[in-house]
Design a protein around this motif. Structure first.
Motif, mmCIF file in Angstrom:
data_model
loop_
_atom_site.group_PDB
_atom_site.id
_atom_site.type_symbol
_atom_site.label_atom_id
_atom_site.label_comp_id
_atom_site.label_asym_id
_atom_site.label_seq_id
_atom_site.Cartn_x
_atom_site.Cartn_y
_atom_site.Cartn_z
ATOM 1 N N PRO A 153 0.829 -1.202 0.000
ATOM 2 C CA PRO A 153 0.000 0.000 0.000
ATOM 3 C C PRO A 153 0.864 1.253 0.000
ATOM 4 O O PRO A 153 2.017 1.223 0.452
ATOM 5 C CB PRO A 153 -0.794 -0.122 1.303
ATOM 6 N N PRO A 154 0.353 2.364 -0.537
ATOM 7 C CA PRO A 154 1.124 3.616 -0.524
ATOM 8 C C PRO A 154 1.556 3.980 0.886
ATOM 9 O O PRO A 154 0.815 3.794 1.849
ATOM 10 C CB PRO A 154 0.118 4.639 -1.087
ATOM 11 N N THR A 155 2.778 4.480 0.993
ATOM 12 C CA THR A 155 3.334 4.744 2.316
ATOM 13 C C THR A 155 2.943 6.117 2.852
ATOM 14 O O THR A 155 2.609 6.248 4.016
ATOM 15 C CB THR A 155 4.862 4.628 2.268
ATOM 16 N N TYR A 156 3.000 7.142 2.041
ATOM 17 C CA TYR A 156 2.654 8.471 2.522
ATOM 18 C C TYR A 156 2.319 9.376 1.348
ATOM 19 O O TYR A 156 2.519 9.031 0.179
ATOM 20 C CB TYR A 156 3.767 9.091 3.367
ATOM 21 N N LYS A 157 1.803 10.566 1.682
ATOM 22 C CA LYS A 157 1.389 11.525 0.670
ATOM 23 C C LYS A 157 2.340 12.724 0.635
ATOM 24 O O LYS A 157 3.002 13.038 1.628
ATOM 25 C CB LYS A 157 -0.021 12.044 0.975
ATOM 26 N N LEU A 158 2.365 13.385 -0.502
ATOM 27 C CA LEU A 158 2.951 14.710 -0.615
ATOM 28 C C LEU A 158 1.813 15.713 -0.443
ATOM 29 O O LEU A 158 0.665 15.426 -0.773
ATOM 30 C CB LEU A 158 3.635 14.897 -1.965
ATOM 31 N N ALA A 159 2.140 16.903 0.057
ATOM 32 C CA ALA A 159 1.093 17.865 0.394
ATOM 33 C C ALA A 159 1.267 19.192 -0.336
ATOM 34 O O ALA A 159 2.393 19.672 -0.521
ATOM 35 C CB ALA A 159 1.084 18.116 1.902
ATOM 36 N N LYS A 160 0.140 19.768 -0.730
ATOM 37 C CA LYS A 160 0.113 21.140 -1.238
ATOM 38 C C LYS A 160 -0.297 22.043 -0.077
ATOM 39 O O LYS A 160 -1.243 21.753 0.650
ATOM 40 C CB LYS A 160 -0.868 21.284 -2.393
ATOM 41 N N LEU A 161 0.438 23.143 0.088
ATOM 42 C CA LEU A 161 0.225 24.024 1.230
ATOM 43 C C LEU A 161 -0.831 25.084 0.896
ATOM 44 O O LEU A 161 -0.708 25.800 -0.104
ATOM 45 C CB LEU A 161 1.549 24.694 1.606
ATOM 46 N N LYS A 162 -1.838 25.156 1.735
ATOM 47 C CA LYS A 162 -2.908 26.155 1.599
ATOM 48 C C LYS A 162 -2.607 27.319 2.537
ATOM 49 O O LYS A 162 -2.455 27.128 3.736
ATOM 50 C CB LYS A 162 -4.257 25.525 1.950
ATOM 51 N N TYR A 163 -2.520 28.516 1.969
ATOM 52 C CA TYR A 163 -2.158 29.690 2.754
ATOM 53 C C TYR A 163 -3.225 30.776 2.607
ATOM 54 O O TYR A 163 -4.070 30.734 1.711
ATOM 55 C CB TYR A 163 -0.787 30.226 2.321
ATOM 56 N N ASN A 164 -3.156 31.763 3.485
ATOM 57 C CA ASN A 164 -4.065 32.904 3.449
ATOM 58 C C ASN A 164 -3.421 34.078 2.712
ATOM 59 O O ASN A 164 -2.244 34.035 2.360
ATOM 60 C CB ASN A 164 -4.444 33.314 4.874
ATOM 61 N N VAL A 215 -3.125 20.804 2.869
ATOM 62 C CA VAL A 215 -2.928 21.069 4.299
ATOM 63 C C VAL A 215 -2.677 22.557 4.513
ATOM 64 O O VAL A 215 -1.970 23.200 3.727
ATOM 65 C CB VAL A 215 -1.762 20.215 4.862
ATOM 66 N N GLU A 216 -3.275 23.114 5.550
ATOM 67 C CA GLU A 216 -3.100 24.519 5.880
ATOM 68 C C GLU A 216 -1.789 24.734 6.637
ATOM 69 O O GLU A 216 -1.329 23.868 7.377
ATOM 70 C CB GLU A 216 -4.283 25.015 6.706
ATOM 71 N N VAL A 217 -1.218 25.919 6.441
ATOM 72 C CA VAL A 217 0.093 26.227 7.017
ATOM 73 C C VAL A 217 0.113 26.017 8.529
ATOM 74 O O VAL A 217 1.082 25.505 9.081
ATOM 75 C CB VAL A 217 0.504 27.678 6.685
ATOM 76 N N GLY A 218 -0.962 26.405 9.196
ATOM 77 C CA GLY A 218 -0.976 26.332 10.645
ATOM 78 C C GLY A 218 -1.523 25.051 11.229
ATOM 79 O O GLY A 218 -1.644 24.930 12.458
#
Length: 218
Positions: free
Chosen positions: A20-31, A65-68
């Motif tokens: 199974p896939p081990t982990y994800k890469l994330a795009k950062l959501k910012y304000n 994922v959000e920055v904070g």
């Protein structure tokens, strides 16, 4: 051990060589109003390229994922892009710093228009650090794929040369900033930018794969 149907199926899949896939890469959501969601197909295509060429085992879908958010710490690699304004609150800057100094990695990809905002915001995260350009001899450019001239130019906008800039914290690169390059545009679906050649797209994907390989092994 009590064998449930799910456990039995999982054992069969493992015996058949499925992992199974081990982990994800994330795009950062910012304000701030900037288009954090730009380059919609970039990360999924880079993930597929890395799983194929580097034999990584990433989940095929990116995370948002959000920055904070404390969820940021679930991902080894975060990608930030866009054209416009970026604002980190003090709490978000502190969360991002904790993530990066704790082993996380941030790739900032200027989609043209991001530069004047992101430099100021990253000073909130690392006031003691300054972006420094990596030489073409750096190991980042000499992973599986070789880039003897350093960061490739993917999109031409104003005639400036591409720059691969880094923040180095206690001897470890924690942030890589691709400026005047538009690397993520080269990861997008073929045909998204009709003027891009297949060679440019391959160059962008190979550079992205080098970055992933470097992050996972540094």
């Amino acid at each position: 051990m009590r064998f449930t149907p799910g456990l039995f199926i999982g054992i069969i899949l493992l015996l058949c060589g499925f992992q199974p896939p081990t982990y994800k890469l994330a795009k950062l959501k910012y304000n701030g109003g900037g288009d954090w969601y730009a380059n919609r197909t970039a990360l999924p295509n880079l993930i597929n390229f890395c799983n194929t060429t580097l034999k990584t085992n990433f989940n095929p879908q990116e995370a948002i994922v959000e920055v904070g958010s404390p969820e940021l710490f679930n991902y080894p690699f975060a990608y930030l892009t866009g054209h416009g304004n970026v604002v980190f609150s003090n709490a978000e800057a502190a969360n991002l710093r904790k993530y990066l100094t704790g082993g996380g990695f941030l790739h900032i990809d200027d989609n043209y228009g991001l530069d004047k905002f992101i430099r100021k915001e990253m000073k909130k995260v690392f006031p003691e650090l300054t972006f420094e350009e990596l030489p073409a001899s750096h190991s980042l450019y000499n992973q599986k794929f070789k880039f003897p001239n350093g960061l490739p130019k993917i999109h031409e906008h104003d005639g400036k040369r591409p720059q691969g800039l880094a923040l180095i914290w206690q001897g470890r690169m924690v942030c890589y900033y691709t400026y005047e390059c538009d690397l993520g545009n080269g990861w997008e679906d073929a045909g998204t930018y009709p003027d891009d050649s297949p060679e440019k797209r391959q160059s962008a994907l190979k550079m992205g794969a080098n970055l992933i390989q470097y992050v996972l092994t540094q």
